[in-house]
Design a protein around this motif. Structure first.
Motif, PDB file in Angstrom:
ATOM      1  N   GLY A  42       0.824  -1.221   0.000  1.00  0.00           N
ATOM      2  CA  GLY A  42       0.000   0.000   0.000  1.00  0.00           C
ATOM      3  C   GLY A  42       0.850   1.259   0.000  1.00  0.00           C
ATOM      4  O   GLY A  42       0.597   2.187  -0.771  1.00  0.00           O
TER       5      GLY A  42
ATOM      6  N   ILE B  34     -11.417 -12.574   6.157  1.00  0.00           N
ATOM      7  CA  ILE B  34     -10.283 -11.714   6.531  1.00  0.00           C
ATOM      8  C   ILE B  34      -9.948 -11.868   8.012  1.00  0.00           C
ATOM      9  O   ILE B  34      -8.782 -11.960   8.388  1.00  0.00           O
TER      10      ILE B  34
ATOM     11  N   GLN C 181      -6.310 -16.410  -9.950  1.00  0.00           N
ATOM     12  CA  GLN C 181      -6.543 -14.953 -10.029  1.00  0.00           C
ATOM     13  C   GLN C 181      -5.631 -14.324 -11.085  1.00  0.00           C
ATOM     14  O   GLN C 181      -6.035 -13.412 -11.814  1.00  0.00           O
TER      15      GLN C 181
HETATM   16  P1  ATP Z   1       0.173  -4.846   2.657  1.00  0.00           P
HETATM   17  O1  ATP Z   1       0.443  -4.612   4.098  1.00  0.00           O
HETATM   18  O2  ATP Z   1       1.434  -5.301   1.918  1.00  0.00           O
HETATM   19  O3  ATP Z   1      -0.448  -3.684   1.988  1.00  0.00           O
HETATM   20  P2  ATP Z   1      -1.726  -7.008   3.432  1.00  0.00           P
HETATM   21  O4  ATP Z   1      -1.525  -8.426   2.956  1.00  0.00           O
HETATM   22  O5  ATP Z   1      -1.450  -6.734   4.848  1.00  0.00           O
HETATM   23  O6  ATP Z   1      -0.868  -6.086   2.473  1.00  0.00           O
HETATM   24  P3  ATP Z   1      -4.311  -6.445   2.147  1.00  0.00           P
HETATM   25  O7  ATP Z   1      -3.765  -6.580   0.771  1.00  0.00           O
HETATM   26  O8  ATP Z   1      -4.849  -5.159   2.518  1.00  0.00           O
HETATM   27  O9  ATP Z   1      -3.250  -6.712   3.287  1.00  0.00           O
HETATM   28  O10 ATP Z   1      -5.411  -7.642   2.319  1.00  0.00           O
HETATM   29  C1  ATP Z   1      -6.087  -7.879   3.516  1.00  0.00           C
HETATM   30  C2  ATP Z   1      -6.936  -9.140   3.430  1.00  0.00           C
HETATM   31  O11 ATP Z   1      -7.967  -9.001   2.422  1.00  0.00           O
HETATM   32  C3  ATP Z   1      -6.202 -10.427   3.031  1.00  0.00           C
HETATM   33  O12 ATP Z   1      -5.563 -11.049   4.124  1.00  0.00           O
HETATM   34  C4  ATP Z   1      -7.355 -11.276   2.442  1.00  0.00           C
HETATM   35  O13 ATP Z   1      -8.129 -11.868   3.460  1.00  0.00           O
HETATM   36  C5  ATP Z   1      -8.233 -10.246   1.752  1.00  0.00           C
HETATM   37  N1  ATP Z   1      -7.845 -10.099   0.318  1.00  0.00           N
HETATM   38  C6  ATP Z   1      -7.305  -8.995  -0.254  1.00  0.00           C
HETATM   39  N2  ATP Z   1      -7.036  -9.212  -1.547  1.00  0.00           N
HETATM   40  C7  ATP Z   1      -7.413 -10.486  -1.818  1.00  0.00           C
HETATM   41  C8  ATP Z   1      -7.370 -11.316  -2.966  1.00  0.00           C
HETATM   42  N3  ATP Z   1      -6.851 -10.889  -4.143  1.00  0.00           N
HETATM   43  N4  ATP Z   1      -7.855 -12.582  -2.879  1.00  0.00           N
HETATM   44  C9  ATP Z   1      -8.355 -13.037  -1.736  1.00  0.00           C
HETATM   45  N5  ATP Z   1      -8.418 -12.327  -0.607  1.00  0.00           N
HETATM   46  C10 ATP Z   1      -7.952 -11.059  -0.626  1.00  0.00           C
END
Ligand code: ATP
Ligand code: MG
Length: 192
Positions: free
Chosen positions: A15, A54, A95
């Motif tokens: 992000g 999530i 995906q």
């Molecule tokens: P970062 O800190 O690097 O921005 P992150 O992995 O902490 O990334 P997000 O990308 O914001 O967090 O995603 C949060 C949650 O949303 C994931 O753990 C998942 O449950 C769900 N999610 C997000 N994108 C997808 C996807 N493409 N497919 C399935 N679930 C998703």
């Protein structure tokens, strides 16, 4: 046109680096994590379903996630930009295949996958800290461990998938935000 994927383990800084890249290159930002959290906070039907995955550290099922992404792309397709940065999508091989097909419909493709590579203890540290500051429900130690498991099993294979296509840009994501963004920008700029 420069469509990018920003890729890496949870907490790697997708992000944060996306914010820099959209400004530098004039890109749209599609963050599936932010999109889902927005639905959760508004209490929509999608939000309720998303929350149930999530909060456990699991992925939203591919068919639902692909539909959400396709809708988002459709909404953005008419507004001018130099491309899209996909943040948090794809997270599985199906995906990635779906994204390829969606882009093909618009005679477009992924230009580069920016892979933020961060040591695991640093990832955990960052997410614990973020949990304290933002209160993100999935940034607690048990959920973090499950997210890392899921990452290794289902998301990490995308690294080889994109390497084979010659699209993977490995980035050391352990440094400061500025160091990392300068590195990415200089690696991408000559081709832009
Ligand atoms: P970062 O800190 O690097 O921005 P992150 O992995 O902490 O990334 P997000 O990308 O914001 O967090 O995603 C949060 C949650 O949303 C994931 O753990 C998942 O449950 C769900 N999610 C997000 N994108 C997808 C996807 N493409 N497919 C399935 N679930 C998703
Ligand atoms: Mg994120």
């Amino acid at each position: 046109m420069m469509n990018l994927v920003i890729f890496g383990a949870p907490g790697c800084g997708k992000g944060t680096q996306s914010e820099r890249l959209i400004k530098r290159f004039g890109l749209h930002h599609i963050s599936t994590g932010e999109l889902l959290r927005d639905h959760i906070s508004r209490g929509t039907e999608l939000g309720k379903i998303a929350d149930s995955y999530i909060s456990k550290g699991h992925l939203i099922p591919d068919d639902l996630m692909v539909r959400v992404l396709a809708h988002e792309l459709e909404e953005k397709k008419d507004s001018a930009s130099n491309g899209v940065i996909f943040d948090g999508f794809p997270r599985t091989i199906p995906q990635a295949i779906a994204l390829e097909n969606l882009l093909k419909e618009h005679q477009a493709e992924i230009h580069t996958v920016v892979g933020l590579e961060v040591d695991e203890d640093e990832l955990v540290k960052r997410m614990i800290q973020r949990g304290k500051e933002s209160g993100r429900a999935d940034d607690n130690i048990d959920t973090i461990k499950e997210r890392l498991n899921v990452y290794h099993q289902r998301t990490a294979p995308l690294r080889d998938y994109y390497k084979k296509q010659g699209k993977y840009l490995a980035v050391n994501g352990n440094g400061t935000v500025d160091e990392i963004s300068e590195y990415i920008e200089s690696a991408l700029a000559p081709q832009n």
